[in-house]
Each structure stands twice: as C-alpha cells, then as structure tokens.
Scaffold this motif. Structure first.
Motif, PDB file in Angstrom:
ATOM      1  N   SER A  11      29.676  67.727  40.378  1.00 36.70           N
ATOM      2  CA  SER A  11      30.360  68.438  39.411  1.00 36.70           C
ATOM      3  C   SER A  11      31.616  69.054  40.103  1.00 36.70           C
ATOM      4  O   SER A  11      31.878  69.408  41.145  1.00 36.70           O
ATOM      5  CB  SER A  11      29.441  69.644  39.325  1.00 36.70           C
ATOM      6  OG  SER A  11      28.264  69.291  38.448  1.00 36.70           O
ATOM      7  N   GLN A  13      35.820  70.759  38.246  1.00 43.99           N
ATOM      8  CA  GLN A  13      36.455  71.270  37.382  1.00 43.99           C
ATOM      9  C   GLN A  13      37.466  70.265  36.811  1.00 43.99           C
ATOM     10  O   GLN A  13      38.110  69.448  37.511  1.00 43.99           O
ATOM     11  CB  GLN A  13      37.192  72.571  37.891  1.00 43.99           C
ATOM     12  CG  GLN A  13      36.204  73.736  38.369  1.00 43.99           C
ATOM     13  CD  GLN A  13      35.501  74.433  37.321  1.00 43.99           C
ATOM     14  OE1 GLN A  13      35.984  74.583  36.270  1.00 43.99           O
ATOM     15  NE2 GLN A  13      34.068  74.389  37.476  1.00 43.99           N
ATOM     16  N   ALA A  14      37.997  70.625  35.645  1.00 42.68           N
ATOM     17  CA  ALA A  14      38.911  69.759  34.905  1.00 42.68           C
ATOM     18  C   ALA A  14      40.072  69.720  35.765  1.00 42.68           C
ATOM     19  O   ALA A  14      40.522  70.900  36.268  1.00 42.68           O
ATOM     20  CB  ALA A  14      39.097  70.332  33.396  1.00 42.68           C
ATOM     21  N   LYS A  88      38.819  64.760  33.540  1.00 41.66           N
ATOM     22  CA  LYS A  88      38.724  65.718  32.267  1.00 41.66           C
ATOM     23  C   LYS A  88      37.298  65.614  31.991  1.00 41.66           C
ATOM     24  O   LYS A  88      36.521  64.632  32.071  1.00 41.66           O
ATOM     25  CB  LYS A  88      39.348  64.679  31.272  1.00 41.66           C
ATOM     26  CG  LYS A  88      41.034  64.414  31.394  1.00 41.66           C
ATOM     27  CD  LYS A  88      41.776  63.657  30.360  1.00 41.66           C
ATOM     28  CE  LYS A  88      42.900  63.341  30.573  1.00 41.66           C
ATOM     29  NZ  LYS A  88      43.680  62.308  29.622  1.00 41.66           N
ATOM     30  N   PRO A  89      36.945  66.468  30.991  1.00 42.34           N
ATOM     31  CA  PRO A  89      35.568  66.643  30.706  1.00 42.34           C
ATOM     32  C   PRO A  89      35.108  65.254  30.020  1.00 42.34           C
ATOM     33  O   PRO A  89      33.811  64.905  30.068  1.00 42.34           O
ATOM     34  CB  PRO A  89      35.411  67.582  29.469  1.00 42.34           C
ATOM     35  CG  PRO A  89      36.780  68.472  29.918  1.00 42.34           C
ATOM     36  CD  PRO A  89      37.677  67.572  30.339  1.00 42.34           C
ATOM     37  N   GLU A  90      35.704  64.511  29.065  1.00 41.49           N
ATOM     38  CA  GLU A  90      35.576  63.334  28.781  1.00 41.49           C
ATOM     39  C   GLU A  90      35.164  62.281  29.793  1.00 41.49           C
ATOM     40  O   GLU A  90      34.544  61.175  29.272  1.00 41.49           O
ATOM     41  CB  GLU A  90      36.596  62.791  27.776  1.00 41.49           C
ATOM     42  CG  GLU A  90      37.954  62.765  28.140  1.00 41.49           C
ATOM     43  CD  GLU A  90      38.694  64.086  27.661  1.00 41.49           C
ATOM     44  OE1 GLU A  90      38.114  65.073  27.836  1.00 41.49           O
ATOM     45  OE2 GLU A  90      39.775  63.852  27.263  1.00 41.49           O
ATOM     46  N   THR A  92      33.111  62.760  31.889  1.00 40.37           N
ATOM     47  CA  THR A  92      31.706  62.873  32.340  1.00 40.37           C
ATOM     48  C   THR A  92      30.773  61.830  32.161  1.00 40.37           C
ATOM     49  O   THR A  92      30.803  61.572  30.913  1.00 40.37           O
ATOM     50  CB  THR A  92      30.906  64.374  31.630  1.00 40.37           C
ATOM     51  OG1 THR A  92      31.710  65.444  32.168  1.00 40.37           O
ATOM     52  CG2 THR A  92      29.683  64.304  32.007  1.00 40.37           C
ATOM     53  N   THR A 124      30.112  64.921  36.745  1.00 32.39           N
ATOM     54  CA  THR A 124      30.269  66.100  35.664  1.00 32.39           C
ATOM     55  C   THR A 124      31.528  66.664  35.732  1.00 32.39           C
ATOM     56  O   THR A 124      31.952  67.461  36.589  1.00 32.39           O
ATOM     57  CB  THR A 124      28.809  67.161  35.652  1.00 32.39           C
ATOM     58  OG1 THR A 124      27.729  66.024  35.556  1.00 32.39           O
ATOM     59  CG2 THR A 124      29.129  68.031  34.486  1.00 32.39           C
ATOM     60  N   VAL A 125      32.344  67.036  34.442  1.00 32.79           N
ATOM     61  CA  VAL A 125      33.651  67.550  34.637  1.00 32.79           C
ATOM     62  C   VAL A 125      33.576  68.713  33.420  1.00 32.79           C
ATOM     63  O   VAL A 125      33.121  68.418  32.174  1.00 32.79           O
ATOM     64  CB  VAL A 125      34.818  66.460  34.186  1.00 32.79           C
ATOM     65  CG1 VAL A 125      36.124  67.364  34.327  1.00 32.79           C
ATOM     66  CG2 VAL A 125      34.669  65.403  35.283  1.00 32.79           C
ATOM     67  N   SER A 126      33.741  69.683  34.089  1.00 32.06           N
ATOM     68  CA  SER A 126      33.810  71.012  32.925  1.00 32.06           C
ATOM     69  C   SER A 126      34.973  71.886  33.160  1.00 32.06           C
ATOM     70  O   SER A 126      35.717  71.502  33.955  1.00 32.06           O
ATOM     71  CB  SER A 126      32.458  71.951  33.357  1.00 32.06           C
ATOM     72  OG  SER A 126      32.759  72.590  34.705  1.00 32.06           O
TER      73      SER A 126
END
Length: 126
Positions: A11, A13-14, A88-90, A92, A124-126
C-alpha cells in the motif's frame, strides 16, 4: 518447469513510488518476452509493460512516463522489474508477471499470448 514469482506489492500513497520484482526460472532460452499485466477490481486484465528478447520495451499509454520495465538475467534465472513512479489510485490492481518464448510486437501488451503466469502481487494506491 517454468516458475514466475512476483514480489514488492503493498500500500502506498498517491504520488509515491514502488518497485515490483519477478523472478523467473525454468527457461532454456534468453529470448523470452516478459510482461507485467494488472487486474483492477471488477475489471479485466490490462497489459502494463513488456520487454521482448531484444530488450525492446512497450508501455500502455496509461503508464508511459511513470513506469519503467527492465530485465536482467543470470544463469537460467531471469529477473524482471517494474519501477512505478507517480502512482495514482487508478493504478490499484493485482500485478502479474507473465512470460512467453516469443510474442509478436503488436500483441505484447495483450493477455492471451502468455503461457506462464505468476501468482500476482497486490498494489494499492490511496
């Protein structure tokens, strides 16, 4: 017996970076095409990056300029890396390492040419 084992998921971060690794073994040829294919939740598999036996690289438009694929090899064992920057979150997804002896250029980012697959590693990018 061909094996592909991915590692490096997790995991983040963006905007952060992550490097995925795939160790392949069992090949008798150095001229293999290897690729990273990802599958986001609820979606089909998408070719992200590939590198062929001549070390030509191919990237999906969505990751160009952010991801870098590279390959190294030692005696009968090959390493494949995917350096992912500016996540980026996308992005993920579960990321799979895939390999095949020869894949024609137009198809290197398709799922179907590849016979050998790893078990996948979650990013996983949040």
């Amino acid at each position: 017996h061909v094996q592909l084992v991915e590692s490096g998921g997790g995991s983040v971060q963006a905007g952060e970076s992550r490097r995925l690794s795939c160790v392949t073994s069992g090949y008798t040829s150095t001229t293999s095409c290897v690729a990273w294919v990802r599958q986001a939740p609820g979606k089909g598999r998408e070719g992200v990056a590939a590198i062929d036996g001549d070390r030509r690289t191919y990237y999906a438009d969505s990751v160009k300029g952010r991801f870098t694929i590279s390959k190294s090899n030692a005696k009968n064992t090959y390493g494949l890396l995917l350096q992912m920057n500016g996540l980026k979150p996308e992005d993920t997804a579960v990321y799979y390492c895939a390999a095949e002896r020869v894949v024609a250029g137009p198809f290197v980012l398709q799922e179907w040419p590849y016979s050998y697959w790893g078990q996948g590693t979650q990013v996983t990018v949040s």
